[in-house]
Structure formats: C-alpha cells, structure tokens
Design a protein around this motif. Structure first.
Motif, PDB file in Angstrom:
ATOM      1  N   HIS A 677       0.829  -1.205   0.000  1.00 36.91           N
ATOM      2  CA  HIS A 677       0.000   0.000   0.000  1.00 36.91           C
ATOM      3  C   HIS A 677       0.861   1.252   0.000  1.00 36.91           C
ATOM      4  O   HIS A 677       0.651   2.184  -0.786  1.00 36.91           O
ATOM      5  CB  HIS A 677      -0.916  -0.020   1.222  1.00 36.91           C
ATOM      6  CG  HIS A 677      -1.875   1.112   1.259  1.00 36.91           C
ATOM      7  ND1 HIS A 677      -1.606   2.298   1.926  1.00 36.91           N
ATOM      8  CD2 HIS A 677      -3.089   1.286   0.700  1.00 36.91           C
ATOM      9  CE1 HIS A 677      -2.613   3.127   1.781  1.00 36.91           C
ATOM     10  NE2 HIS A 677      -3.547   2.541   1.030  1.00 36.91           N
ATOM     11  N   ARG A 680       2.517   1.646  -3.378  1.00 32.60           N
ATOM     12  CA  ARG A 680       1.598   1.888  -4.501  1.00 32.60           C
ATOM     13  C   ARG A 680       1.023   3.305  -4.462  1.00 32.60           C
ATOM     14  O   ARG A 680       0.776   3.887  -5.525  1.00 32.60           O
ATOM     15  CB  ARG A 680       0.437   0.899  -4.442  1.00 32.60           C
ATOM     16  CG  ARG A 680       0.761  -0.440  -5.035  1.00 32.60           C
ATOM     17  CD  ARG A 680      -0.265  -1.485  -4.593  1.00 32.60           C
ATOM     18  NE  ARG A 680       0.166  -2.837  -4.921  1.00 32.60           N
ATOM     19  CZ  ARG A 680      -0.068  -3.402  -6.096  1.00 32.60           C
ATOM     20  NH1 ARG A 680      -0.728  -2.754  -7.045  1.00 32.60           N
ATOM     21  NH2 ARG A 680       0.367  -4.628  -6.346  1.00 32.60           N
ATOM     22  N   THR A 681       0.791   3.828  -3.254  1.00 30.10           N
ATOM     23  CA  THR A 681       0.139   5.121  -3.185  1.00 30.10           C
ATOM     24  C   THR A 681       0.960   6.226  -3.868  1.00 30.10           C
ATOM     25  O   THR A 681       0.462   6.877  -4.800  1.00 30.10           O
ATOM     26  CB  THR A 681      -0.203   5.452  -1.726  1.00 30.10           C
ATOM     27  OG1 THR A 681      -1.049   4.423  -1.235  1.00 30.10           O
ATOM     28  CG2 THR A 681      -0.904   6.774  -1.606  1.00 30.10           C
ATOM     29  N   MET A 683       3.342   5.758  -5.907  1.00 30.12           N
ATOM     30  CA  MET A 683       3.545   5.295  -7.295  1.00 30.12           C
ATOM     31  C   MET A 683       2.350   5.664  -8.165  1.00 30.12           C
ATOM     32  O   MET A 683       2.508   6.027  -9.334  1.00 30.12           O
ATOM     33  CB  MET A 683       3.723   3.772  -7.277  1.00 30.12           C
ATOM     34  CG  MET A 683       4.439   3.214  -8.473  1.00 30.12           C
ATOM     35  SD  MET A 683       6.142   3.751  -8.476  1.00 30.12           S
ATOM     36  CE  MET A 683       6.863   2.442  -7.511  1.00 30.12           C
ATOM     37  N   THR A 684       1.174   5.591  -7.593  1.00 24.33           N
ATOM     38  CA  THR A 684      -0.042   5.931  -8.320  1.00 24.33           C
ATOM     39  C   THR A 684      -0.007   7.386  -8.793  1.00 24.33           C
ATOM     40  O   THR A 684      -0.252   7.674  -9.974  1.00 24.33           O
ATOM     41  CB  THR A 684      -1.271   5.714  -7.397  1.00 24.33           C
ATOM     42  OG1 THR A 684      -1.256   4.384  -6.909  1.00 24.33           O
ATOM     43  CG2 THR A 684      -2.557   5.976  -8.157  1.00 24.33           C
TER      44      THR A 684
END
Lengths: 895, 121
Positions: A677, A680-681, A683-684
């Motif tokens: 998480h 990814r955050t 990275m998003t």
C-alpha cells in the motif's frame, strides 16, 4: 501287664511334658532354630491322623476295603496343590494375625463377631463327637489290654479311664497351650510334643505292619497272596463315595479347627509349606501302607466278632508280642492325645475370643481401668474353655455309650466342619462375597448337615422318630432326612455332602450377590483376595492425639507390659517421637489392632481399639483403592494420566508454536500488504501525473510545474519509505553498526531541534527546552540518538492538534540513566492506541501526513540498541514520550 | 447534462490526478476525503458514479460500500473501487459486497476513464 501299661503311659506322658517344657524354654531363650524347621511343621500336620486313622483305618479297610485311602487322598491333594490355596491361607493368616478358622472368616467378612461366634459354635458341635471318639479309642485300647489280662474291665471302668484321660489332656493343654498369651499364638511346646507323637505313632504302626507282614505272614509274597485271597478283592468301588470322601477329607483338612491351628496359626514360615507339600503326603502314605495287611491278617487269625478297629492292638496281643502291643498302644494314645490337645486348644481360642471376650467386653463397656489385666481374663477364659470342650467330649462319649463305629463318627464330624469351606474359599478368592452370604450359607449347610446326617446318626427314635426318618416331617416325602427332594438311594453320607455343600454354596453366592458389603468388608476383602499384591494395609482408623495413653493401658493389659512397651516404643521411634507414646496414626492403630488380634482375635481387637478411638472411618480413598480397580489398574491409569499429560503438554507447545507461526504469518501478510500500500500510493500519483504530462499536450507551464512538483514529492516519499524500511530491517536484524562516542545530551537535543526547524514548512511548533546542567556527557551513537529526537519533534509538529502547538522537552539524570521527556499540548494518543504506536505502519487518527508509520518503530529499535528505551508517557495532558538511555551505551549495546 | 462522479479518496495527489482525468472528459467531479461521513456525502450529492478508496480515515471503503448497498436507492449505483490493496481476498471481499468494478493502484489513466464511461454510459 495292665500295670506295666499304665506305668509306660505315665512315663510316656512325662516324656511329652518334658519335651514340651524343654521346647518352650528353648524358644523363650531364642535357641532351637530347628524348632522352626519344616520337618517339625510337617510332623505337626500329622495330627490329621488321629486315633481314628490309627485304629479306625484298619477297621475301615476290614469293612470297606480300599475306601479308607480317600481319607488320605484329599489332604494329600491339598498339600500337593499348596500353591493355590494353602499359600494364600498362610500368607493371610500371618498378615492378619489370624488366631483360628473362626477368626479368619470374621476378619475377612468385616471383623464380624457374629460370624466368628457362629463358626465357633459350629466347630464345637462338629468337633465334640470327634474328641469323644479319641477318648473312646483310648478306653477301648485300654480295655483290650484288660481283656488280655482277663481283668474284664467294667463299663464304669471304661468311663473312669476316659475321665482320667480327659483330665490329663486338659491339664497338659492348659499348661502348654495357655502358658502365655502369645502375640503370634504359637505354642512351641505343644507343637514339639505333637511332632514327637507323630513319630511315635508312625513307628508304632509301621512296626505292627512289619510284624504282620514278615512275622505273621512270612514275607511280602505270601502277604500279597493273602490279600488277594481275602474278601477285599471283591470290594466294590462306589465312584460317588470315592469322589465325595476325597472331597470331604480335603475340605476337612482345610477347615478343621485343629488343622487350621497347625497349618496356619502355628506356621513359622511360608516356605515350610514347600517341604510339607511332599513330606506330608509321604507321611500319610507310610501311615496307610500297612493298613490293608493288618486288616487281612486280623481277619484271618482273630476270632469272629473281634472289633476290627482294634486289630492294630489285638494282633500283637493275641500273638504274645507284649512290647509291640505297648508300642502300638502308645501310638494310638499319641494319635488321640495330640488331636485332643490341639483341637481343644484351637476351640478354646475360638470360644474365648469370639464368645467369652465379646460378652466380657460388652459387660465392661471398655472400662479397662475397672478390671485389671485383660490377659488374665483371656487366659482364664481359655483355660475354662479347654476344660469345657473336653468336658463336652467326655459327656458326648458317656451319653453315646461308645457304641458307634469310629469311622462313622469321624466322617459325620468332617461333614459338619466342612460347611465352613464355601465361605472360606469364597472369602479368599471372591471379593464380592459378603458377611451375610457367609452367615446364610453356613446356617443352611449346617442345618442340612444336622438334619440329614448328624441327628439321624444317633439312630431311629433317639433324636428323630423312626416315622420322621421314614416318611419325612408331616409326611412330606421330599423332606425325608436321608432322601431330600425325593432323591433316594444315595449313600447317606454322599447324600448329605452333596446337598449341604450345594445348598451352602448356592445360598452363599446368591446372598452375596444381592447383599451390599460394608466398607470394612470391602477393605478386608481386598486385603484377603489380593494378599499377594497388597503387602501394606490400608487402615480405617483415625486416631486423635491424647488417645495414645489409653491405647497403651489397653495394650499392656492384653499383650503384656513388655510387649506393649516394645511395640509403642518402636512405633514412637519410627515416627521420630521420643518416649513411649507415638501419635495414633492410622498406620499405628492398624498395627496395634493386628498385634491385639493375635491375642484376642480380629473382631475383639477391632472392637477394643474402636472403643478407645471411636468409630472407624473408612476413607473414600481406602474404598477407592479397593473398589473395583486393583492397585495395578490404579498405577496403569496414573501412568496413562501421565502420558496424556505429557501429550497434552506437547500439544500445548505445538499449539503455541502454531499460534506464533500463524501470528508471524499474519504479521508478515499485514506487513507486505502495508508495504504494498505504502509503495503503490506514491507510485499511483507519479504514474498518473507522468501519464498526464506525456499525453496532454495542452498543459500550461504552471500546471506542468505543479505536476512535476507532485511527482518529485511522491518520489521523495518513496525514497524515504525505502530508506526507512532498510533502516528498520538493518536495526531489526542487529546488523547495525553503532558509532559510540562521548557527547553531551544537551547538545544533541539542540542540534535535533535546529534540524527540524530548518525544514519547517507548514506549521509552526513552539519548543520549550529544559536542559540540565548536571547531565553528564554520555557515550552513545550521536547520529542514531539524534534521529530519535528528530523523529519525536517532527511527530509533535505533524500530529499535535492544538491550535498553538507547543512541545516541552525536559532532560534529567537519575540513577545512572538519562531521561528525556517530550510532552506536547495536543489531545495525546488514545489509551487503546498507546500499545500499538510503536508497531510498524501504525498510524493514529485520520491525518495522513506523508509518514509510512515506521518512525516510532525505528525509534524503538534504535533505543533498544543503545541500551535505552522509548515509551509513551500517559497522564501528561498531551502526547508525551519518554526516552531513557544509559550513560554508557557500551554496557548494553553488546558490541 | 454531464455525468457526475463522487471521488472518495484521502490522498491529495491522487484526488488531483483523477479529478483532472475525468473532468477533462466532461465529468463533473466532486471529492470527499474521509470515511466517517462518506455515506452522507453520497446521499447528498447522488452521483452517477462513486469512485472509492479502501484505506480511508474513519471508515474503510468496504464498510462504506456495505452500508451503501443496504440503502434501496443505491442498490444499483455504480461503484468503482480503486485501491492500493490489490490482494485477491480484497477483491473477493469487494465483489461479495456488490462492487461494480475493482481496480488497483497504480492505474493507467485510460483504464480508469474507460471504466467510468463503461459504468455510466
């Protein structure tokens, strides 16, 4: 010659007295180990061969051929099978200090005195005719000599000699049988005397036999010829009678009071049985060897109508062998006297222990002080009992007129006494047998015996009317005494043996099954049946302190001062108590009761101890121990318990390990999920904006700048996250290298504040710094400690929710440790979250100010490495952290 | 009248990115950035589409979805879950709760736009 005979008899009796006296002295002085030899034991068993066998066997053979052998066959079988019954009997007898057959049954069935009294009465009734028989044999043999002398003894003379014999035997028995109240109830003098008599009677019979075979018949071959020619070759073999008589003699061997006395009570050593098991059958074999030749020769050389019961005596007399005749007479005399002595002794013990003592005890209600020496009472009771028993025998002899054939009386007596057998064998081998069963079985068996054999034996119209014997009471044919239940045509003896034993055993078993044994019965039952397993007794007594003295007074009166004091002192010594008065522990009371039982019988001893101590309390454990599990099963179950405990322990360990693994696995999952998480955050955002910038060509410069800034910030966040993760991983694995140097905590704090404030962008945090002058320099890793400080200050700046955030940092030094508190003025951390804030990825509240939640986890790891600690400090009015560390991290870092 | 979307997301930069992508395509984008009152926000705005994050402060996206589906008027409201937690069990949970579409972060802008247009034609 009759005078010579009388002199010889008196001389012989004097020798017996001397032997008995000498044996007593030797035993008292501890000499004469050979008194306790298996040979003496074996010879003492020969009281089984009474005058009835000495004289009567020949008569028996003359009448019924080889059937007399059954009388020897039964006991021989019992002796050969000693391992099964006798061994157990002797072991129990020793363990329970059994004084008689009545005492054995009483002890087994809950120390019941009623049962003991019943067996005593039965034994007296069954034995009295037998004693009469002995007296008769002596008088008969006397009169045989008188006839030979042509003096023609009158009936009155017979009576007188019987009286003299009875008196003499009573005198002997009282002197040697009741000299003292032995705790073991052993009478060395008596045993030695009967051993000598055993040799005399064997020698006498063998001598007569040898004379008959070689002196009269002229050798072995002519003898065998004569036997073959005699009418005995025609004897018919009645199988039922053979089986019944063999069984009967075996049963009598076990249950006759006098046999029980020598077999069990006088037994010195269980191993003696081993010798006796072959020596005794050998003895009776020798006794029976010449019976048939004597009978055959007697029939051929003596005039018609001679009493075959006296052949042993009359053959030498008729042939002028006076010396042999006198030896033969002494043999018969020995047989009779030894039997009477032991039988009256055994009966007297039973009468005094189970009839006189209980009455006396009830009368005095245990007021021992009111009566002097109980021993004197017991001894007096025994002496009187001996006289009483012999008087009964004499009375029976006088009344019956000495007419009946010897053997018949013997077998009737056997059958009566054998009624004890079912209860005895049941008690030894069947734990379910009960007192009520034993009493009922005995009564039924005894009644059947009396009704169908004993009373009819006096002849028609003496006790029973001829009409009753012919047609049964009230004309009921099924109740005819000698044809019970309509079964006719049986030999009367076989008939009685069959019905009395069958009904006795059936009633015994049936009543036992429906009856419920008392706790004491259960206890004793287990002790008897499992005598080889339970060597130690479970006790039913619960004594109270202060009773010891009363017990001592009582014991002294029963077993004598010296014995009692020895017993009490040894017990006190065992308990570690000085002096003579041990604590009345259950074990001691049990032991005392057993010692007393040796003198007065189990039931009386039990009652006596009970009067002082109070009621028995058979504990639940005692019952449990005997209930249905044997000791073995208990052990087995405890072993199982142990195993299952071990298994459950292992299972618990496995479960714990599994729990831990599961927990670790869950933690790992959560950790990966969190990392995923957290990675990814940012990275998003990076991907989304880079895509936007790439694809949308119409973006203005300002937007482009803005998006690029976002991408940069998120990349920085990613980098920081990765740095933190690596840092944490290094710290957790202990691979961190600490750079320990001396530095001032004050300086470190100032520098940390400066660092945080330099990067201050959105919020302003006021910091109150309370440094301490007394805080010494510390040896630590300044970079790492600084990192912790910076983290805490940054957190306060990020998360303090006060309108005007303020942080107070105070530094103190206490007990060799530096304490540094960080307290802000926010709302603090809720109690339920205080535990978890140091966990990885833990974040409190809603704000998501860029951190991945690794900061405090890293701080905790660092402080651990530096030999310090970081903890949340509740109750400070805001968020508060306390950092503690050692002055010298060397002592703790492990490097 | 343009289609409306309510974006429930707490990460400011992601809000910015999705808002940009959808509004450029003609969507009317409203945003909400915490869990507690997200359901109130949906009730108030009655959007054509809800884009929902899972890790929200106050109340998780799964709980918001569960409560939403219990309200009869939102039985068929298209909901797109967009989450950084892309494990299978999360996807299964979302589907059991009645999600319309489940997408994981990071995403491709085109995919999100296509999904939104797919759910609200």
């Amino acid at each position: 010659m009759i005078n010579f005979l009388i002199s010889a008899s008196i001389f012989y009796v004097a020798v017996l007295f001397f032997v008995a006296f000498w044996a007593e002295r030797a035993a008292a002085q501890g000499r004469g180990a050979w008194l306790r030899s298996p040979w003496v034991y074996t010879l003492s068993l020969s009281i089984y061969c009474t005058a009835w066998t000495f004289y009567g066997a020949v008569g028996y053979a003359a009448r019924s051929g080889l059937e007399y052998l059954t009388i020897y066959l039964g006991p021989s079988l019992v002796m050969l099978g000693w391992w099964w019954i006798l061994r157990k009997l002797v072991r129990i007898g020793r363990a329970q200090r059994v004084t008689s057959i009545a005492d054995l049954l009483s002890s087994r069935f809950g120390k019941s005195n009623l049962l003991a009294a019943l067996v005593t009465v039965l034994a007296v009734v069954g034995t009295t005719p037998y004693i009469a028989l002995q007296l008769q044999s002596v008088t008969l043999s006397f009169s045989a000599f008188a006839q030979a002398d042509d003096l023609g003894m009158m009936g009155a003379g017979n009576d007188r000699s019987a009286l003299w014999v009875a008196l003499g035997l009573a005198f002997f028995t009282i002197i040697f049988g009741t000299r003292n109240l032995d705790v073991n109830e052993r009478h060395h003098g008596v045993v030695m005397a009967i051993a000598v008599e055993a040799i005399v009677k064997l020698c006498a019979l063998v001598a007569v036999g040898i004379f008959v075979v070689w002196g009269v018949s002229g050798g072995l071959a002519p003898m065998l010829e004569a036997i073959n020619a005699s009418p005995h070759q025609n004897w018919h073999m009645d199988n039922a009678r053979w089986v019944a008589l063999t069984f009967l003699s075996a049963a009598a061997f076990l249950t006759l009071p006098r046999m029980f006395q020598v077999l069990v009570v006088e037994n010195e050593d269980e191993r003696h049985l081993q010798t006796a098991s072959w020596a005794f059958p050998t003895y009776v074999l020798l006794m029976s060897l010449f019976v048939l030749p004597i009978a055959v020769v007697g029939q051929s050389i003596l005039p018609q109508g001679s009493n075959p019961d006296l052949y042993v005596l009359t053959i030498p007399l008729a042939l002028g062998q006076d010396t042999l005749a006198i030896l033969s007479f002494l043999g018969g005399f020995s047989s009779a006297t030894s039997m009477v002595v032991v039988a009256s002794l055994a009966l007297a013990t039973m009468v005094s222990n189970h009839i006189v003592m209980p009455i006396w005890l009830r009368y005095w209600q245990g007021k021992f002080s009111a009566f002097g020496d109980v021993r004197r009472i017991v001894l007096l009771a025994r002496r009187v009992s001996i006289g009483f028993v012999l008087f009964l025998g004499y009375l029976y002899y006088s009344l019956s007129g000495g007419s009946a054939a010897l053997a018949a009386i013997g077998l009737i007596s056997f059958t009566g006494v054998a009624q004890v057998l079912p209860a005895m064998i049941g008690g030894l081998f069947w734990r379910g047998s009960t007192r009520m069963g034993a009493i009922c079985g005995l009564l039924v068996g005894f009644f059947v015996w009396g009704y169908s054999l004993f009373l009819p034996s006096f002849g028609a119209d003496v006790v029973m009317s001829a009409n009753l014997m012919q047609n049964g009471p009230w004309g009921i044919g099924a109740l005819r005494p000698q044809a019970l239940f309509g079964i006719d045509g049986l030999d009367p003896l076989v008939h009685t043996i069959f019905w009395s034993m069958l009904l006795n055993a059936v009633v015994f078993v049936f009543v036992s099954l429906i009856d419920f044994p008392s706790p004491l019965e259960r206890l004793q039952g287990a002790q008897f049946v499992n005598v080889f397993d339970h060597s130690s007794a479970t006790s039913g007594w619960t004594g109270k302190a202060g009773q010891s003295e009363d017990l001592m007074v009582m014991a002294q009166r029963i077993i004598g001062s010296v014995q009692a004091q020895k017993l009490f002192q040894s017990e006190a010594h065992k308990q570690g108590v000085s002096g003579f008065l041990p604590e009345p522990t259950p074990e001691f009371l049990e032991r005392l009761e057993r010692e007393l039982a040796g003198s007065v019988g189990a039931a009386t001893a039990h009652a006596m101890v009970g009067q002082i101590v109070g009621g028995t309390s058979v504990t639940v454990q005692d019952l449990m121990a005997v209930a249905d599990e044997t000791a073995q099963m208990m052990e087995y179950s405890s072993r199982l318990e142990l195993q299952s405990e071990e298994l459950s322990r292992t299972a618990r360990q496995l479960r714990n390990a599994n729990d831990k693994l599961t927990q670790i696995s869950v933690q790992k999952d959560a950790f990966l999920s969190q990392i995923s998480h957290e990675l990814r955050t940012p990275m998003t955002s990076i991907l989304a904006f880079s895509e936007i910038m790439k694809e949308a060509g119409d973006l203005d410069r300002q937007d482009l700048n803005k998006y690029a800034t976002i991408i940069h910030a998120e990349s920085t966040r990613l980098t920081r996250l990765l740095d933190d993760l690596l840092d944490l991983s290094v710290l957790e694995n202990g691979q961190v290298h600490l750079n320990l140097v001396a530095c001032s905590p004050n300086d470190l704090l100032r520098r940390a504040i400066a660092t945080v404030q330099a990067g201050e962008a959105h919020r302003i945090l006021r910091i109150n710094l309370r440094l301490s002058d007394t805080v010494p320099d510390v040896i630590t890793d300044p970079d790492r400690l600084g990192q912790v400080f910076i983290n805490l200050i940054t957190n306060a700046r990020k998360y303090c929710d006060a309108a005007a955030p303020e942080l107070t940092i105070s530094l103190t030094h206490r007990a060799g440790r530096i304490i540094c508190d960080f307290v802000d003025n926010g709302s603090g951390i809720p109690k339920e979250d205080q535990e978890m804030i140091f966990e990885k990825f833990a974040r409190v509240g809603q704000t998501k100010a860029g951190g991945a939640g690794l900061g405090l986890a890293i701080c905790r790891e660092i402080m651990g490495r530096l030999g310090g600690d970081i903890a949340y400090l509740p109750g400070q009015g805001g968020g508060a952290f306390r950092v503690t560390f050692a002055v010298d991290a060397h002592n703790f870092s492990g490097h | 009248m343009s289609k409306t979307v309510l974006l429930i997301e707490d990460e400011p930069n992601i809000i910015e990115a999705i808002s940009f992508i959808l509004s450029r395509d003609g969507w009317t984008v409203a945003t909400h950035s915490n869990g507690h009152d997200a359901n109130d926000a949906i009730l108030r705005r009655k959007p054509d589409l809800v884009i929902l994050d899972v890790m929200l402060p106050g109340k998780s996206g799964f709980d918001i979805l569960r409560d939403l589906r219990q309200d009869a008027q939102f039985q068929d409201l298209p909901v797109l879950i967009l989450t950084a937690r892309g494990q299978t069990k999360d996807r299964e949970l979302a589907q059991s709760l009645g999600v319309s579409r489940f997408m994981t972060k990071p995403f491709s802008n085109a995919d999100v736009l296509a999904a939104a247009n797919d759910l609200v034609p």
